[in-house]
Design an enzyme around this catalytic site. Structure first.
Site, mmCIF file in Angstrom:
data_model
loop_
_atom_site.group_PDB
_atom_site.id
_atom_site.type_symbol
_atom_site.label_atom_id
_atom_site.label_comp_id
_atom_site.label_asym_id
_atom_site.label_seq_id
_atom_site.Cartn_x
_atom_site.Cartn_y
_atom_site.Cartn_z
ATOM 1 N N LYS A 102 0.858 -1.187 0.000
ATOM 2 C CA LYS A 102 0.000 0.000 0.000
ATOM 3 C C LYS A 102 0.887 1.227 0.000
ATOM 4 O O LYS A 102 1.821 1.328 0.801
ATOM 5 C CB LYS A 102 -0.885 0.014 1.265
ATOM 6 C CG LYS A 102 -1.908 1.133 1.261
ATOM 7 C CD LYS A 102 -3.067 0.757 0.370
ATOM 8 C CE LYS A 102 -4.030 1.926 0.160
ATOM 9 N NZ LYS A 102 -3.524 2.920 -0.793
ATOM 10 N N LYS A 126 4.838 2.082 8.845
ATOM 11 C CA LYS A 126 3.681 2.813 9.375
ATOM 12 C C LYS A 126 2.404 1.983 9.324
ATOM 13 O O LYS A 126 1.568 2.081 10.232
ATOM 14 C CB LYS A 126 3.513 4.152 8.661
ATOM 15 C CG LYS A 126 2.996 4.094 7.258
ATOM 16 C CD LYS A 126 2.737 5.493 6.695
ATOM 17 C CE LYS A 126 4.006 6.296 6.549
ATOM 18 N NZ LYS A 126 3.770 7.585 5.859
ATOM 19 N N LYS A 138 5.312 1.934 -2.797
ATOM 20 C CA LYS A 138 5.421 3.328 -3.205
ATOM 21 C C LYS A 138 5.740 3.377 -4.686
ATOM 22 O O LYS A 138 6.359 2.460 -5.245
ATOM 23 C CB LYS A 138 6.523 4.067 -2.433
ATOM 24 C CG LYS A 138 6.248 5.555 -2.268
ATOM 25 C CD LYS A 138 5.109 5.821 -1.294
ATOM 26 C CE LYS A 138 4.921 7.311 -1.078
ATOM 27 N NZ LYS A 138 3.912 7.565 -0.023
ATOM 28 N N THR A 222 -4.945 12.865 6.382
ATOM 29 C CA THR A 222 -3.569 12.956 6.885
ATOM 30 C C THR A 222 -3.451 14.089 7.899
ATOM 31 O O THR A 222 -2.856 13.923 8.977
ATOM 32 C CB THR A 222 -2.580 13.163 5.728
ATOM 33 O OG1 THR A 222 -2.707 12.092 4.796
ATOM 34 C CG2 THR A 222 -1.145 13.206 6.250
ATOM 35 N N ASN A 253 -1.758 19.747 0.706
ATOM 36 C CA ASN A 253 -3.000 19.180 1.216
ATOM 37 C C ASN A 253 -2.924 18.834 2.701
ATOM 38 O O ASN A 253 -3.743 19.288 3.498
ATOM 39 C CB ASN A 253 -3.374 17.935 0.416
ATOM 40 C CG ASN A 253 -4.623 17.257 0.955
ATOM 41 O OD1 ASN A 253 -5.714 17.787 0.877
ATOM 42 N ND2 ASN A 253 -4.448 16.074 1.524
ATOM 43 N N SER A 381 -7.538 5.361 3.632
ATOM 44 C CA SER A 381 -7.423 4.565 2.408
ATOM 45 C C SER A 381 -7.849 3.122 2.681
ATOM 46 O O SER A 381 -8.507 2.479 1.851
ATOM 47 C CB SER A 381 -5.982 4.594 1.888
ATOM 48 O OG SER A 381 -5.729 5.749 1.129
#
Length: 451
Positions: A102, A126, A138, A222, A253, A381
């Site tokens: 992810k 994480k 990633k 986030t 953001n 997510s």
């Protein structure tokens, strides 16, 4: 110590149809084996102390020192003027012992294989820290995204998905937004993927527009998660929001929503920045007005909500909390001594080098680490992935409540562990995450000691 009491301080692309001419002349970054390698070495060097403290089995150690899969591709794009340009791109799956990979996809000029590998490593940690059934992934494309037209960005997004389609999917690797990518880009990507597999697979990508199966609350997640961690830490330190000043490096953001929500909670946000510079107001900024000014003028340095300030000066402001929400390696051995903040909140990935981290620990300046602080995005997510797989749609208030509950429980565990084991918050978070990954690795067998 990480839990030392702080002294209370008194102190106070826009996408354009016309391509930027200078950007057109910029050649891609030269790719060499050493490009970005130091970043990866710095990141995984944090594992040594964790391995020793937890007596991690050598088999698990060996697995955790290298990515499981690293794919480099070239993405050819027909530009609006008819020329063909080819952009280097990557997708890395670091470890998938706990579940499918992810992680986001970034469009940036400085993307390279080592950076993407490092980011996928952090994602693996994480996800484990907050106990999600995911591994770390990633992706990135080396491109000046701000120099592209909207149609060029769409072609690039679709070309990237065509290049990595064989290694992604809802049970293998699930991309999401990152630097210079957003819900619109995710919409293009999921459309391309569904054309390739000839099926509706909304769970294959998260961070999508709501109309394509995106989750309410994902855009703010986030920043909202970072505020939750700050609130929990402030409560343990008996610090009131209205008595706490915050400077925020960044105004994208995550930074904007964190600053907005923190201001609404009562914290005094005195400074924000972007690549053009910073603004400062000792009495506190009107965050929404600053955002409107930035949208109008194109840069934060032209905002009228505070006095202009050089971007690097923001890092040395005397504030209670310095929130780092830009890019990696922002504080390093050359500028760490200039930091005057009472605590560091890492919203960006890897904003401190290991040397800087150690220097701040010696000065008893607590650092709330990225592998805990910025997990709000991947948590929501995960909620989006669950909704897509179940064919459900949750209300935004339910999403926010679930985020608050899940992150609150895991963050409290990290904060308590730091206090009980007398280690920094980062060490506590890494111990919590690596412990879970190593247990999953060993449970899969093929261990000489288990025969």
């Amino acid at each position: 110590m990480a839990n030392a009491k702080l002294k209370k301080q008194k102190t106070k692309r826009k996408s354009s149809k016309v391509r930027a001419p200078q950007a057109e002349q910029k050649a891609p970054q030269a790719l060499t084996p050493d490009t970005g390698a130091a970043l990866f070495e710095d990141a995984r060097s944090r594992l040594e102390a964790v391995f020793e403290a937890l007596a991690i089995h050598p088999d698990a150690q060996a697995r955790l020192m290298q990515p499981s899969l690293s794919l480099q591709v070239s993405v050819p794009i027909r530009m609006d003027d008819g020329r063909l340009k080819v952009f280097p791109a990557w997708r890395v799956q670091y470890d998938t012992s706990l579940g499918p990979a992810k992680g986001g996809v970034r469009f940036h000029t400085e993307v390279n294989q080592h950076e993407v590998t490092t980011l996928s490593f952090w994602m693996a940690v994480k996800c484990a820290v907050v106990n999600l059934p995911y591994g770390g992934g990633k992706g990135g494309v080396q491109v000046d995204a701000k120099a592209l037209s909207s149609l060029e960005r769409e072609r690039l997004a679709r070309g990237y998905i065509r290049a990595i389609a064989d290694i992604m999917g809802p049970d293998r690797d699930i991309p999401a937004p990152d630097v210079n990518t957003d819900a619109t880009v995710m919409g293009w990507m999921i459309d391309e993927y569904e054309h390739i597999v000839r099926a509706q697979v909304p769970a294959a990508i998260t961070g999508k527009p709501l109309s394509l199966g995106g989750s309410p609350g994902r855009v703010e997640a986030t920043g909202r998660g970072a505020l939750k961690v700050l609130d929990l830490w402030a409560e343990r330190e008996e610090r009131k929001p209205e008595e706490t000043t915050i400077a925020v490096q960044g105004f994208g953001n995550a930074a904007y929503h964190f600053a907005r929500l923190a201001s609404e909670r009562g914290y005094k946000v005195v400074a924000v920045s972007d690549s053009s510079g910073a603004i400062y107001n000792a009495d506190g900024l009107n965050v929404d007005a600053a955002k409107q000014d930035k949208n109008k003028h194109g840069s934060i340095s032209k905002c009228k909500q505070g006095k202009p300030l050089a971007g690097d000066k923001l890092l040395s402001l005397e504030v209670d909390v310095l929130a780092l929400a830009a890019l990696e390696n922002q504080i390093h051995c050359d500028n760490v001594d200039d930091v005057q903040a009472g605590a560091i909140l890492e919203i960006a990935n890897g904003p401190l080098t290991c040397d800087a981290d150690s220097a701040l620990a010696k000065r008893e300046i607590p650092v709330l680490p990225d592998v805990l602080v910025n997990t709000g995005g991947v948590i929501v997510s995960y909620f989006e992935w669950l909704q897509n797989r179940a064919g459900e749609k949750w209300r935004e208030e339910d999403v926010n409540q679930r985020l608050d509950c899940l992150l609150g429980e895991q963050a409290q565990s990290v904060l308590a562990r730091a206090e009980q084991e007398q280690v920094t918050y980062r060490q506590a978070a890494y111990r919590q995450g690596i412990e879970r990954i190593a247990e999953a690795i060993m449970a899969r067998g093929n261990c000489q000691d288990c025969r």
